[in-house]
Design an enzyme around this catalytic site. Sequence first.
Site, short mmCIF file in Angstrom:
data_model
loop_
_atom_site.label_atom_id
_atom_site.label_comp_id
_atom_site.label_asym_id
_atom_site.label_seq_id
_atom_site.Cartn_x
_atom_site.Cartn_y
_atom_site.Cartn_z
N SER A 171 0.85 -1.19 0.00
CA SER A 171 0.00 0.00 0.00
C SER A 171 0.88 1.24 0.00
CB SER A 171 -0.95 -0.03 1.21
OG SER A 171 -1.85 1.04 1.16
N THR A 172 0.80 2.06 1.03
CA THR A 172 1.56 3.31 1.07
C THR A 172 3.06 3.05 0.93
OG1 THR A 172 -0.11 4.13 2.62
CG2 THR A 172 1.89 5.44 2.37
N HIS A 197 -2.67 -0.98 -3.27
CA HIS A 197 -3.82 -0.11 -3.03
C HIS A 197 -3.68 1.14 -3.88
CE1 HIS A 197 -4.33 -1.99 1.25
NE2 HIS A 197 -4.87 -2.74 0.31
N MET A 290 0.00 1.21 5.23
CA MET A 290 -0.75 1.52 6.44
C MET A 290 -1.83 0.47 6.67
SD MET A 290 -1.22 5.64 5.96
CE MET A 290 -2.69 5.59 6.98
N ASP A 293 -4.40 -4.67 6.18
CA ASP A 293 -4.86 -5.50 5.07
C ASP A 293 -3.74 -6.44 4.63
OD1 ASP A 293 -6.61 -6.41 3.08
OD2 ASP A 293 -5.79 -5.02 1.60
#
Length: 353
Positions: A171-172, A197, A290, A293
């Site tokens: 993600s991030t 993401h 973050m 997930d």
Amino acid sequence: MIVDDSAVARQAIACAITNAPGLAVGGTASDPILALRRMRDAWPDVIILDIAMPRMDGLSFLRHLMAERPTPVIICSSVAEQGSKTALDALTAGAFTVIAKPRANLRDFLAGAADDIIAAIRAAAVANLRPLSRPTLPPPPPKLSADALIGPRTAGEMHATTERIIALGTSTGGTQALEAVLTRLPATVAGIVVVQHMPARFTAMFAERLDAVSAIHVREARNHDRVLPGQALIAPGGRHLMVKRAGAQYYAEVVDGPLVNRHRPSVDVLFRSVARFAGRNALGVIMTGMGDDGARGLLEMRDAGATTIAQDAASSVVFGMPGEAIRRGAAGNVLPLDDIPAALVRFSCGSRR
């Protein structure tokens, strides 16, 4: 530090920050040259940066920062609309996140978006090459699990195939992490499926960019695509990606569905499908991001006999997702980002270490 050539934007963002407990504006500047001069005296924890500015554009300034002194940067710009090439370029260059502001009614927009800006600042403040803790944010709303799309693996399911598959979730900070991994893989690597993401429209451009600089073929996943060696399939933004199997062959299933862990695509959905249909023939890797997930899905993969890896804290932009996977005992190995490509190659060649 707020760097924006619009006095209205600087004033509105500064007002929102001043009203937020625990935050303070260290300075403002109308362009990056002036910002650098002011930052020498007191370097900020987070920078809010416009893109279209005089003397130096925001992307050039961002690349300079990331090369010389990496600092969390939030892009807040009218030319970085969601899904645009400019927004993707900013994320690829190292921006923590992108907030698109309109070209008109700027003051009203910034007043309405104040909560999003403050939340982004708090999250960015614990990012980028620091000992990281999970951001202090309000308790999240109830969230769906992967049960919403796919049931858990059952003991009777068979995995009678030798075909290997690699599943990556991030993600991030993942745009940079995925580039660091995929560009170092040979064309002989096992087939790869990826959840990053990203909003819709980003992923096709992101895949095209990675394809241009990688020895493997990288593209956005389509429904019923074969998962083949030397190829990485990236989940389309706004849709879930699952792996299914027909005989000894894996293929992609791209589906709509509810948000899982507040994400679509969800890493948990991908990992559960890989646990169910690939079992011990799979390698799961969870990288910077973050939240949590993918942590549960990685544990399901490990319980199914898969090899599992979590990126370490020192090399993660945000240690939320891999940190949670480690806490749950889902990670069989914890590796720095630079060591992950070699682990993927070893797995593809038959090693489980």
